[in-house]
Design a protein around this motif. Structure first.
Motif, PDB file in Angstrom:
ATOM      1  N   GLU A 111       0.845  -1.192   0.000  1.00  0.00           N
ATOM      2  CA  GLU A 111       0.000   0.000   0.000  1.00  0.00           C
ATOM      3  C   GLU A 111       0.880   1.241   0.000  1.00  0.00           C
ATOM      4  N   ILE A 112       0.277   2.347  -0.396  1.00  0.00           N
ATOM      5  CA  ILE A 112       0.919   3.659  -0.262  1.00  0.00           C
ATOM      6  C   ILE A 112       0.028   4.490   0.637  1.00  0.00           C
ATOM      7  N   TYR A 113       0.637   5.141   1.603  1.00  0.00           N
ATOM      8  CA  TYR A 113      -0.121   6.086   2.419  1.00  0.00           C
ATOM      9  C   TYR A 113       0.704   7.333   2.654  1.00  0.00           C
ATOM     10  N   PHE A 114       0.026   8.401   3.037  1.00  0.00           N
ATOM     11  CA  PHE A 114       0.652   9.696   3.253  1.00  0.00           C
ATOM     12  C   PHE A 114       0.383  10.138   4.678  1.00  0.00           C
ATOM     13  N   SER A 115       1.371  10.783   5.260  1.00  0.00           N
ATOM     14  CA  SER A 115       1.269  11.289   6.618  1.00  0.00           C
ATOM     15  C   SER A 115       1.696  12.750   6.628  1.00  0.00           C
ATOM     16  N   THR A 116       0.940  13.588   7.305  1.00  0.00           N
ATOM     17  CA  THR A 116       1.310  14.994   7.473  1.00  0.00           C
ATOM     18  C   THR A 116       1.925  15.161   8.855  1.00  0.00           C
ATOM     19  N   VAL A 117       3.039  15.876   8.904  1.00  0.00           N
ATOM     20  CA  VAL A 117       3.677  16.164  10.189  1.00  0.00           C
ATOM     21  C   VAL A 117       3.961  17.664  10.248  1.00  0.00           C
ATOM     22  N   TYR A 118       3.531  18.275  11.332  1.00  0.00           N
ATOM     23  CA  TYR A 118       3.707  19.719  11.515  1.00  0.00           C
ATOM     24  C   TYR A 118       5.075  20.014  12.110  1.00  0.00           C
ATOM     25  N   PRO A 119       5.627  21.198  11.853  1.00  0.00           N
ATOM     26  CA  PRO A 119       6.931  21.550  12.407  1.00  0.00           C
ATOM     27  C   PRO A 119       6.966  21.340  13.927  1.00  0.00           C
ATOM     28  N   GLY A 120       7.956  20.619  14.387  1.00  0.00           N
ATOM     29  CA  GLY A 120       8.108  20.345  15.817  1.00  0.00           C
ATOM     30  C   GLY A 120       7.402  19.090  16.287  1.00  0.00           C
ATOM     31  N   ALA A 121       6.445  18.566  15.498  1.00  0.00           N
ATOM     32  CA  ALA A 121       5.727  17.348  15.895  1.00  0.00           C
ATOM     33  C   ALA A 121       6.609  16.123  15.637  1.00  0.00           C
ATOM     34  N   ILE A 122       6.506  15.144  16.530  1.00  0.00           N
ATOM     35  CA  ILE A 122       7.290  13.919  16.434  1.00  0.00           C
ATOM     36  C   ILE A 122       6.341  12.744  16.241  1.00  0.00           C
ATOM     37  N   LYS A 123       6.626  11.930  15.245  1.00  0.00           N
ATOM     38  CA  LYS A 123       5.889  10.684  15.018  1.00  0.00           C
ATOM     39  C   LYS A 123       6.896   9.546  15.173  1.00  0.00           C
ATOM     40  N   ALA A 124       6.986   9.021  16.382  1.00  0.00           N
ATOM     41  CA  ALA A 124       7.967   7.976  16.698  1.00  0.00           C
ATOM     42  C   ALA A 124       7.553   7.331  18.016  1.00  0.00           C
ATOM     43  N   TRP A 125       8.198   6.312  18.304  1.00  0.00           N
ATOM     44  CA  TRP A 125       8.931   5.316  17.579  1.00  0.00           C
ATOM     45  C   TRP A 125       7.984   4.215  17.141  1.00  0.00           C
TER      46      TRP A 125
END
Length: 129
Positions: free
Chosen positions: A16-30
């Motif tokens: 699959e292909i998916y897209f994620s938006t991340v705002y400046p300073g936001a962390i998507k981990a781990w």
């Protein structure tokens, strides 16, 4: 922008292909996948992508890799199964991260950790100089 082709030597398979938006300073981990290979490209904005290898038999065990990718450094990042990864939005506007994964999303094959978990020796701050 070119991301990945079925006849690329590093192409494995399509899930699959998916897209994620991340705002400046936001962390998507781990997070870590047991079976899925991730193929990331940042199509807008900039992120700091971080990889951490804690695979027991890996020659890069305990290694961290920090990459700044996006509009000013467009590239494909392939993350094999069992490598921890995450990213932080950097710069002045949101980033859009594309992931061409080798299998469809399955919540049972992913594990997550808090971005500030002491299990991974990483500081998400931007270092200047």
């Amino acid at each position: 922008m070119h991301m990945l082709r079925a006849d690329d030597p590093h192409f494995d398979k399509f899930g699959e292909i998916y897209f994620s938006t991340v705002y400046p300073g936001a962390i998507k981990a781990w997070h870590i996948h047991k079976e899925m290979t991730l193929n990331y490209a940042v199509v807008s904005g900039m992120i700091k992508m971080v990889l951490y290898d804690d695979r027991e038999s890996s020659p890069t065990r305990s290694a961290l890799m920090e990459l700044f990718v996006g509009e000013s450094n467009y590239c494909l990042i392939t993350v094999p199964p069992l490598v921890w990864n995450g990213f932080k939005g950097v710069g002045g506007h949101p980033a859009i991260v594309a992931n061409c994964a080798t299998i469809p999303h399955d919540p049972s094959e992913i594990s997550r950790l808090d971005p500030f978990s002491p299990s991974i020796p990483y500081n998400w701050d931007l270092r200047h100089g």
